[in-house]
Enzyme design. Structure first.
Site, mmCIF file in Angstrom:
data_model
loop_
_atom_site.group_PDB
_atom_site.id
_atom_site.type_symbol
_atom_site.label_atom_id
_atom_site.label_comp_id
_atom_site.label_asym_id
_atom_site.label_seq_id
_atom_site.Cartn_x
_atom_site.Cartn_y
_atom_site.Cartn_z
ATOM 1 N N CYS A 137 3.536 8.581 0.655
ATOM 2 C CA CYS A 137 4.160 7.716 1.654
ATOM 3 C C CYS A 137 4.221 6.314 1.063
ATOM 4 C CB CYS A 137 3.337 7.721 2.941
ATOM 5 S SG CYS A 137 4.019 6.664 4.240
ATOM 6 N N CYS A 175 -0.356 2.701 8.691
ATOM 7 C CA CYS A 175 0.473 1.711 7.998
ATOM 8 C C CYS A 175 -0.042 0.296 8.200
ATOM 9 C CB CYS A 175 1.914 1.779 8.518
ATOM 10 S SG CYS A 175 2.707 3.351 8.216
ATOM 11 N N CYS A 177 1.499 -1.078 15.447
ATOM 12 C CA CYS A 177 1.535 -0.991 13.985
ATOM 13 C C CYS A 177 0.945 -2.243 13.346
ATOM 14 C CB CYS A 177 2.973 -0.788 13.520
ATOM 15 S SG CYS A 177 3.146 -0.640 11.725
ATOM 16 N N CYS A 189 6.511 -6.531 7.622
ATOM 17 C CA CYS A 189 7.598 -5.992 8.434
ATOM 18 C C CYS A 189 7.892 -6.972 9.563
ATOM 19 C CB CYS A 189 7.195 -4.626 9.011
ATOM 20 S SG CYS A 189 8.486 -3.822 9.984
ATOM 21 N N LEU A 196 10.727 6.962 18.012
ATOM 22 C CA LEU A 196 11.222 6.920 19.382
ATOM 23 C C LEU A 196 10.162 6.348 20.329
ATOM 24 C CD1 LEU A 196 13.591 7.603 21.237
ATOM 25 C CD2 LEU A 196 12.663 9.933 21.441
ATOM 26 N N CYS A 219 6.620 -3.746 16.117
ATOM 27 C CA CYS A 219 6.114 -2.634 16.931
ATOM 28 C C CYS A 219 4.645 -2.878 17.284
ATOM 29 C CB CYS A 219 6.274 -1.309 16.188
ATOM 30 S SG CYS A 219 8.003 -0.917 15.799
ATOM 31 N N GLU A 243 10.443 -1.591 7.309
ATOM 32 C CA GLU A 243 11.514 -0.834 7.957
ATOM 33 C C GLU A 243 12.578 -0.530 6.913
ATOM 34 O OE1 GLU A 243 14.390 0.967 9.526
ATOM 35 O OE2 GLU A 243 12.704 0.654 10.905
ATOM 36 N N GLU A 269 0.827 -1.201 0.000
ATOM 37 C CA GLU A 269 0.000 0.000 0.000
ATOM 38 C C GLU A 269 0.864 1.255 0.000
ATOM 39 O OE1 GLU A 269 -0.994 0.444 4.706
ATOM 40 O OE2 GLU A 269 -2.022 -1.162 3.639
#
Length: 355
Positions: free
Chosen positions: A115, A343, A129, A122, A225, A126, A170, A102
């Site tokens: 984007c 995402c 996500c 991935c 972060l 995380c 990533e 996407e």
């Protein structure tokens, strides 16, 4: 992987991955004039041709020769979703091997921003996500990343002026292809998008952050972060078990020293986890001395996780505290919330047959 596509990859070369210099060497090797390289490169990277047959200033024999030796990556637009709120458009692309990725088009006063994804899925894990829920399928090639931009620009018939590598995947886990993508998309013979209009996001793979700094690009670097101490960050981001916050910040400082580009810190606000004034104070103490910008992101809830969005009150108090400490801070404008803009959300829903 589709067997036909697999055979194509085995028997043909990826022409979109060739620089103009490399194309020139190829044409010389087959007895053609070197200027053919500029013609073909322009068709690929300026006119955004999807097929060799479009290259009308080449002879039929030469087009057939290119068809025999090269393949040209194509992205099939599976779906396009348009937000009724802000006009943001989310593209679901089907790759040649059948995988789904996407990309998101966001319209701003300063131009069109895209984007893009850098991987299918991935593996960073995380917790907030959706991209990482099913793990990593494979890396995208530099050509597939280029085609995300090219296909959207061709679809719009409008120029894309800004690119963010912050979609699924990533970028620093696909380092070589990302570096080649940056070189190709900014090439003066192609779309020639300014390096300063490109931002690369990372969750903090410090070795490759330093390698990126050594490239001396002028692209922006954004570190995900999301917490001001290692314990909280480990709860949100498994990568923090490998790299401490201090290691990540040292890599950011190195990037700034090598490029002069201000660092952006992405900070997803998760209700009850990292969104109170005590956390704001810790964050200010951690990065307030750096040349940086903090981008506060009200987290997008996903059904597979329990994390909830911070209240408007907490978001405003957090932002105000950082501003009082003299830190440049913004709250990310929420875009595409009615089309699963975060995402990986839409890709997962589509694969599950829900979109």
């Amino acid at each position: 992987m589709d067997s036909t596509f697999q055979n194509t990859l085995k028997n043909k070369k990826d022409i979109l991955a060739y620089s103009m210099k490399e194309l020139g060497e190829y044409f010389e090797s087959i007895g053609e004039k070197k200027f053919r390289a500029k013609q073909v490169y322009e068709w690929l990277h300026v006119k955004l041709a999807d097929d060799f047959s479009e290259m009308s200033n080449l002879s039929k024999n030469l087009r057939e020769k290119l068809e025999e030796e090269f393949y040209l990556d194509k992205l099939h637009i599976e779906r396009v979703y348009t937000s009724k709120i802000d006009g943001t458009q989310k593209f679901l692309f089907r790759l040649c091997d059948g995988n789904i990725i996407e990309s998101v088009l966001m319209r701003y006063k300063h131009g069109n921003s895209v984007c893009i994804s850098t991987q299918v899925g991935c593996r960073m894990g995380c917790k907030f996500c959706a991209s990482t829920l099913d793990g990593l399928v494979r890396n995208l090639t530099s050509s597939e990343m280029l085609k995300e931009v090219y296909t959207i620009q061709r679809f719009l018939n409008e120029r894309v002026s800004n690119i963010v590598l912050m979609g699924s995947g990533e970028p620093m886990d696909n380092f070589d292809h990302v570096v080649r993508f940056v070189k190709m998309i900014t090439d003066e013979n192609g779309l020639h998008i300014s390096q300063r209009n490109i931002t690369i996001s990372t969750c903090g793979l410090t070795e490759n952050m330093r390698k990126l700094a050594d490239e001396k690009f002028q692209v922006g670097l954004a570190l995900s972060l999301h917490a001001a101490d290692d314990e909280t960050r480990r709860e949100l981001m498994p990568v923090a078990n490998r790299y401490s916050i201090q290691e990540a910040l040292e890599a950011c400082q190195y990037y700034f020293e090598q490029t002069g580009r201000r660092i952006t810190f992405e900070y997803s606000l998760v209700a009850g986890v990292n969104d109170n004034l005590k956390e704001a104070e810790k964050l200010a103490n951690l990065v307030g001395h750096m040349n940086c910008h903090i981008n506060l992101i009200p987290v997008n809830p996903i059904k597979e996780r329990d994390y909830k969005r911070s209240s408007g009150k907490n978001i405003n108090e957090f932002k105000t505290y950082l501003e009082r400490r003299g830190i440049n801070v913004t709250v990310r404008r929420e875009m595409g919330s009615d089309i699963q803009g975060a995402c990986g959300q839409l890709r997962k829903s589509f694969i599950q047959g829900e979109a």
